[in-house]
Scaffold this motif. Structure first.
Motif, PDB file in Angstrom:
ATOM      1  N   TRP A  20       0.817  -1.213   0.000  1.00 46.56           N
ATOM      2  CA  TRP A  20       0.000   0.000   0.000  1.00 46.56           C
ATOM      3  C   TRP A  20       0.849   1.260   0.000  1.00 46.56           C
ATOM      4  CZ3 TRP A  20      -4.346   1.086  -1.787  1.00 46.56           C
ATOM      5  CH2 TRP A  20      -5.441   0.219  -1.683  1.00 46.56           C
ATOM      6  N   THR A  21       1.854   1.290   0.859  1.00 44.69           N
ATOM      7  CA  THR A  21       2.694   2.483   0.968  1.00 44.69           C
ATOM      8  C   THR A  21       3.316   2.829  -0.376  1.00 44.69           C
ATOM      9  OG1 THR A  21       3.277   1.639   3.127  1.00 44.69           O
ATOM     10  CG2 THR A  21       4.536   3.515   2.301  1.00 44.69           C
ATOM     11  N   GLU A  22       3.947   1.802  -0.981  1.00 49.73           N
ATOM     12  CA  GLU A  22       4.609   2.051  -2.262  1.00 49.73           C
ATOM     13  C   GLU A  22       3.603   2.457  -3.337  1.00 49.73           C
ATOM     14  OE1 GLU A  22       6.291  -1.852  -1.652  1.00 49.73           O
ATOM     15  OE2 GLU A  22       8.128  -1.150  -2.629  1.00 49.73           O
ATOM     16  N   SER A  23       2.446   1.801  -3.325  1.00 51.54           N
ATOM     17  CA  SER A  23       1.423   2.108  -4.346  1.00 51.54           C
ATOM     18  C   SER A  23       0.983   3.548  -4.250  1.00 51.54           C
ATOM     19  CB  SER A  23       0.200   1.207  -4.166  1.00 51.54           C
ATOM     20  OG  SER A  23       0.571  -0.142  -4.219  1.00 51.54           O
ATOM     21  N   LEU A  24       0.681   3.979  -3.035  1.00 48.86           N
ATOM     22  CA  LEU A  24       0.199   5.352  -2.851  1.00 48.86           C
ATOM     23  C   LEU A  24       1.293   6.357  -3.216  1.00 48.86           C
ATOM     24  CD1 LEU A  24      -1.825   4.935   0.456  1.00 48.86           C
ATOM     25  CD2 LEU A  24      -2.730   5.501  -1.812  1.00 48.86           C
ATOM     26  N   LEU A  25       2.523   6.020  -2.848  1.00 49.48           N
ATOM     27  CA  LEU A  25       3.635   6.914  -3.180  1.00 49.48           C
ATOM     28  C   LEU A  25       3.786   7.047  -4.688  1.00 49.48           C
ATOM     29  CD1 LEU A  25       6.535   6.158  -0.706  1.00 49.48           C
ATOM     30  CD2 LEU A  25       5.387   8.336  -1.120  1.00 49.48           C
ATOM     31  N   LEU A  26       3.776   5.903  -5.366  1.00 47.63           N
ATOM     32  CA  LEU A  26       3.947   5.937  -6.818  1.00 47.63           C
ATOM     33  C   LEU A  26       2.839   6.780  -7.451  1.00 47.63           C
ATOM     34  CD1 LEU A  26       5.641   4.796  -9.200  1.00 47.63           C
ATOM     35  CD2 LEU A  26       3.838   3.111  -9.485  1.00 47.63           C
ATOM     36  N   GLY A  27       1.604   6.547  -7.002  1.00 41.98           N
ATOM     37  CA  GLY A  27       0.481   7.311  -7.546  1.00 41.98           C
ATOM     38  C   GLY A  27       0.702   8.800  -7.388  1.00 41.98           C
ATOM     39  N   ALA A  28       1.096   9.211  -6.188  1.00 39.66           N
ATOM     40  CA  ALA A  28       1.274  10.637  -5.911  1.00 39.66           C
ATOM     41  C   ALA A  28       2.414  11.229  -6.731  1.00 39.66           C
ATOM     42  CB  ALA A  28       1.539  10.839  -4.422  1.00 39.66           C
ATOM     43  N   VAL A  29       3.515  10.494  -6.802  1.00 37.72           N
ATOM     44  CA  VAL A  29       4.720  11.019  -7.447  1.00 37.72           C
ATOM     45  C   VAL A  29       4.500  11.313  -8.934  1.00 37.72           C
ATOM     46  CG1 VAL A  29       7.025  10.326  -8.195  1.00 37.72           C
ATOM     47  CG2 VAL A  29       6.373  10.078  -5.806  1.00 37.72           C
ATOM     48  N   VAL A  30       3.747  10.436  -9.613  1.00 40.68           N
ATOM     49  CA  VAL A  30       3.609  10.630 -11.061  1.00 40.68           C
ATOM     50  C   VAL A  30       2.255  11.244 -11.434  1.00 40.68           C
ATOM     51  CG1 VAL A  30       5.175   8.756 -11.613  1.00 40.68           C
ATOM     52  CG2 VAL A  30       2.733   8.298 -11.482  1.00 40.68           C
ATOM     53  N   SER A  31       1.564  11.831 -10.446  1.00 40.98           N
ATOM     54  CA  SER A  31       0.190  12.253 -10.714  1.00 40.98           C
ATOM     55  C   SER A  31       0.043  13.544 -11.516  1.00 40.98           C
ATOM     56  CB  SER A  31      -0.564  12.391  -9.391  1.00 40.98           C
ATOM     57  OG  SER A  31       0.101  13.330  -8.577  1.00 40.98           O
ATOM     58  N   SER A  32       1.097  14.340 -11.631  1.00 40.19           N
ATOM     59  CA  SER A  32       0.920  15.621 -12.327  1.00 40.19           C
ATOM     60  C   SER A  32       1.527  15.584 -13.724  1.00 40.19           C
ATOM     61  CB  SER A  32       1.556  16.749 -11.532  1.00 40.19           C
ATOM     62  OG  SER A  32       2.951  16.621 -11.542  1.00 40.19           O
ATOM     63  N   THR A  33       0.920  16.362 -14.623  1.00 35.14           N
ATOM     64  CA  THR A  33       1.520  16.497 -15.946  1.00 35.14           C
ATOM     65  C   THR A  33       2.642  17.509 -15.846  1.00 35.14           C
ATOM     66  OG1 THR A  33      -0.046  18.221 -16.513  1.00 35.14           O
ATOM     67  CG2 THR A  33      -0.607  15.978 -17.175  1.00 35.14           C
ATOM     68  N   ASP A  34       3.510  17.493 -16.825  1.00 35.89           N
ATOM     69  CA  ASP A  34       4.739  18.263 -16.693  1.00 35.89           C
ATOM     70  C   ASP A  34       4.690  19.597 -17.421  1.00 35.89           C
ATOM     71  OD1 ASP A  34       7.512  18.257 -15.738  1.00 35.89           O
ATOM     72  OD2 ASP A  34       7.903  18.518 -17.866  1.00 35.89           O
ATOM     73  N   ALA A  35       4.951  20.649 -16.670  1.00 36.09           N
ATOM     74  CA  ALA A  35       4.892  21.992 -17.249  1.00 36.09           C
ATOM     75  C   ALA A  35       5.907  22.162 -18.375  1.00 36.09           C
ATOM     76  CB  ALA A  35       5.126  23.030 -16.169  1.00 36.09           C
ATOM     77  N   ALA A  36       7.147  21.779 -18.110  1.00 36.49           N
ATOM     78  CA  ALA A  36       8.190  22.003 -19.117  1.00 36.49           C
ATOM     79  C   ALA A  36       7.886  21.246 -20.399  1.00 36.49           C
ATOM     80  CB  ALA A  36       9.541  21.593 -18.559  1.00 36.49           C
ATOM     81  N   ALA A  37       7.444  19.993 -20.251  1.00 40.81           N
ATOM     82  CA  ALA A  37       7.171  19.182 -21.437  1.00 40.81           C
ATOM     83  C   ALA A  37       6.006  19.760 -22.227  1.00 40.81           C
ATOM     84  CB  ALA A  37       6.860  17.742 -21.027  1.00 40.81           C
ATOM     85  N   VAL A  38       4.944  20.137 -21.528  1.00 39.90           N
ATOM     86  CA  VAL A  38       3.764  20.666 -22.208  1.00 39.90           C
ATOM     87  C   VAL A  38       4.092  22.010 -22.869  1.00 39.90           C
ATOM     88  CG1 VAL A  38       1.431  21.561 -21.868  1.00 39.90           C
ATOM     89  CG2 VAL A  38       2.105  19.439 -20.769  1.00 39.90           C
ATOM     90  N   LEU A  39       4.787  22.869 -22.135  1.00 36.28           N
ATOM     91  CA  LEU A  39       5.121  24.180 -22.694  1.00 36.28           C
ATOM     92  C   LEU A  39       6.026  24.039 -23.906  1.00 36.28           C
ATOM     93  CD1 LEU A  39       5.767  26.284 -19.459  1.00 36.28           C
ATOM     94  CD2 LEU A  39       3.712  26.192 -20.859  1.00 36.28           C
ATOM     95  N   ALA A  40       6.966  23.082 -23.817  1.00 35.28           N
ATOM     96  CA  ALA A  40       7.888  22.894 -24.929  1.00 35.28           C
ATOM     97  C   ALA A  40       7.121  22.506 -26.187  1.00 35.28           C
ATOM     98  CB  ALA A  40       8.929  21.839 -24.582  1.00 35.28           C
TER      99      ALA A  40
END
Lengths: 492, 158
Positions: free
Chosen positions: A121-141
């Motif tokens: 559970w701990t690892e699952s929740l961490l992974l979810g949180a860590v990759v949950s946002s889209t990337d500003a630099a990539a999108v702006l580029a």
């Protein structure tokens, strides 16, 4: 191959320099292939790492977080600095929902999926949180490099979302680490802390932005080159103050830049260019660092689950979260489809992934290594298909013409007028008209006409022809009237 | 230049029914057609020309006003009409607001001066908040006509 100093550094700089130059010179060609340039630097980082030919041993997660945050601050500052209020206002609702609920939903769905695959559970929740946002630099580029011209609502939503959702991802990651460290701490009241952090971040951001632009207008540094140093300082201060006040530092930086970018600034175009460049270099540096931080031998054991998570994120979690979030807004289905596909992820998960490792959460390194697969996959897939999908969903708009020459006024004092250039098209009202026939407001005039390779003076009898680039200066209040006559200004 | 010089009274519409940008443009051109100002055979070509101009950037100039316009060889003098959309339509305006008040202009290609004077007149008059507000609230074509006449007689702007 361990080289002695300074040869080792020299070799490193030689390779980095070559790749940097390569990626700038061939950015158009590489872009057409659909391979984001940043991935080249990821590979370079891996090659340079302790298991590659470079033999650089770098596993200092603390340094990675610290340096990475600086880069992230610069990326978000650039994102805000070049975003007009109008764009934000137009998409406030969809982007806002995606940046908060969308992030939480994506994180939750992914966590459930990897939990089902057997991760704790701990690892699952961490992974979810860590990759949950889209990337500003990539999108702006992708959206700003003048390479893709999207319908404003879709483009702005993706842009604002990507800048505004990193704070949420960071808040979630920190929360999950707290929960992992002391599971008893998990309470519903924790959820209440999220809006508070966002509110504090936004408030500090507005304040820093307001004070920042006032300071910028007041001071007279000995050289113009110090202005970007000052703006960077304001960005760092904004992050520092907001975070120490228990608010979201990243949101604060973005809001600071938004406020500053929409106020009158000295040397504005120069500042915008320098921050764009800083953001680009930051993104590359982040990927280079990720490359150095991962050890291929440790990647292999999590490859299967990492790829599965990446696929799930791209094909299920992101689309589902986007559809659910945007359902109440009744946006056209193709726009929703597009937004759910373009879930570019990038540098942020790399930094966030290092957080739990630093906090010595059990299993954190495994999560970090899985992040690698998710970042690579979700940079590659939407990146490679974005053109195709844009065309397929008919979301492209005609490209804004590029000016044949740039004429701008750079001044330390705020000026009461601006200069814009227009490409004269046959459909424009002024095409075929003599200068004397154009009814200009009292404080506006044509400063210059560029016709092919010739500079033409604007006299009363000069007739504007299709293909001319016309440079007009005017007061901000007259902008709408000028655009009514001339059309949309050329890309800056 | 006055409104009376180019606004076709019989083509004024106080209640547009279309709900999108192209729809309201079509409705206004249809109004000019019904008023006998343009040829039916030129209808599609004029719509296309107006939309072509919109591609260069929206003619939604803010505060709920748009001025779609074009030059077209099928007309021999400047003509135009006014219409109101109660609900407002999304016109990709510069300020992002929906558009309620529309002025549509068609002029012959060889007379850019008239065209520009008309655009100037519309922009200048609409800067007056009262005039703009009254027009948006007008209930009938007659009321719009009357407001335009008052503007022509300098009752709103000096």
């Amino acid at each position: 191959m361990m080289a002695v100093e300074p040869q080792g550094t020299a070799l490193f700089l030689l390779i980095t320099g070559t790749l940097l130059a390569f990626s700038v010179l061939f950015s158009r060609q590489i872009d057409r292939l659909g391979v984001p340039i940043v991935l080249l630097f990821l590979v370079l980082g891996m090659l340079g790492g302790s298991e590659g030919i470079g033999g650089i041993a770098f596993d200092d997660y603390r340094a990675a977080v610290r340096i990475g945050t600086i880069y992230l601050v610069l990326i978000l500052f650039d994102g805000g600095l070049n975003t007009p209020w109008l764009a934000v206002r137009r998409v406030m609702l969809p982007a806002g929902i995606l940046a908060t609920f969308g992030v939480a939903l994506t994180a939750g769905l992914l966590a459930l999926f990897v939990r089902a695959l057997g991760l704790g559970w701990t690892e699952s929740l961490l992974l979810g949180a860590v990759v949950s946002s889209t990337d500003a630099a990539a999108v702006l580029a992708v959206l700003r490099g003048g390479r893709l011209h999207l319908q404003p609502r879709v483009g702005n939503t993706l842009e604002v979302e990507s800048c505004a959702n990193d704070p949420m991802a960071m808040i979630l990651t920190v929360l999950m680490i707290e929960v992992a460290k002391s599971p008893d701490a998990l309470r519903w009241t924790m959820a209440l802390g999220i809006p508070l952090q966002l509110a504090v971040g936004a408030a500090v951001g507005v304040l820093c932005g307001y004070l920042g632009s006032r300071i910028l207008r007041r001071v007279r540094p000995p050289t113009v080159g110090l202005y970007p140093a000052l703006t960077s300082a304001i960005a760092f201060l904004s992050f520092g103050v907001a975070t120490l006040l228990e608010g979201s530092g990243l949101l604060s930086v973005y809001v600071t830049a938004l406020v500053m970018g929409n106020s009158t600034l000295p040397y504005r175009s120069g500042l915008a260019r320098i921050h764009e460049s800083l953001a680009w270099l930051s993104q590359i540096a982040l990927f280079l660092m990720l490359g150095l931080l991962v050890f291929p031998s440790r990647l292999l054991p999590v490859a299967g689950m990492g790829l599965a998570a990446a696929l799930f994120l791209a094909f299920v979690a992101r689309p589902l979260a986007v559809v659910l979030c945007l359902l109440p807004l009744r946006l056209p289905p193709r726009e929703v489809g597009y937004i759910s596909w373009i879930g570019l992820r990038g540098a942020v998960p790399i930094i966030l992934g290092a957080f739990p490792v630093l906090a010595q959460v059990p299993g954190a390194e495994r999560v970090f290594n899985m992040v690698f697969f998710i970042v690579v996959f979700s940079t590659l897939l939407p990146g490679a298909t974005i053109r195709l999908v844009t065309r397929w969903l008919r979301l492209a708009v005609p490209e804004r013409p590029r000016p044949s020459a740039i004429l701008e006024v750079n001044s330390a004092h705020p000026l009461n007028a601006e200069i814009a250039s227009f490409l004269i098209e046959p459909a424009a009202a002024v095409c075929g008209a003599a200068m004397s026939e154009i009814q200009f407001p009292a404080e506006a005039a044509v400063a210059l006409i560029v016709r092919g390779k010739e500079l033409v003076a604007a006299r009363g009898h000069t007739v504007l022809a299709a293909g001319d680039h016309v440079y007009v200066f005017f007061r901000p209040v007259d902008r709408q009237y000028i655009e009514l006559l001339f059309g949309r200004p050329e890309a800056g | 230049m006055k409104f009376a010089d180019f606004i076709s009274r019989r083509a004024i519409r106080a209640e547009l029914v279309a709900e999108d940008k192209e729809g309201v443009i079509r409705e206004m051109i249809q109004a000019l057609l019904d008023a006998g100002k343009i040829e039916a055979s030129e209808f599609e070509s004029i719509v296309k020309a107006i939309l072509k101009r919109e591609e260069l950037g929206s003619t939604g100039i803010g505060r709920g006003v748009a001025v779609p316009h074009t030059k077209h060889p099928s007309v021999d003098r400047l003509m135009g009409t006014v219409a109101i959309s109660r609900e407002g339509v999304d016109f990709d305006s510069l300020d992002g607001e929906k558009v309620q008040l529309l002025f549509l202009l068609i002029s012959p290609p060889d007379r850019p001066g008239d065209h520009l004077r008309a655009l100037e007149n519309i922009s200048r008059q609409l800067r007056d908040d009262t005039f703009c507000k009254f027009l948006k609230k007008a209930k009938s074509a007659e009321e719009i006509e009357q407001l335009l006449d008052e503007a022509d007689n300098n009752q709103f702007v000096a």
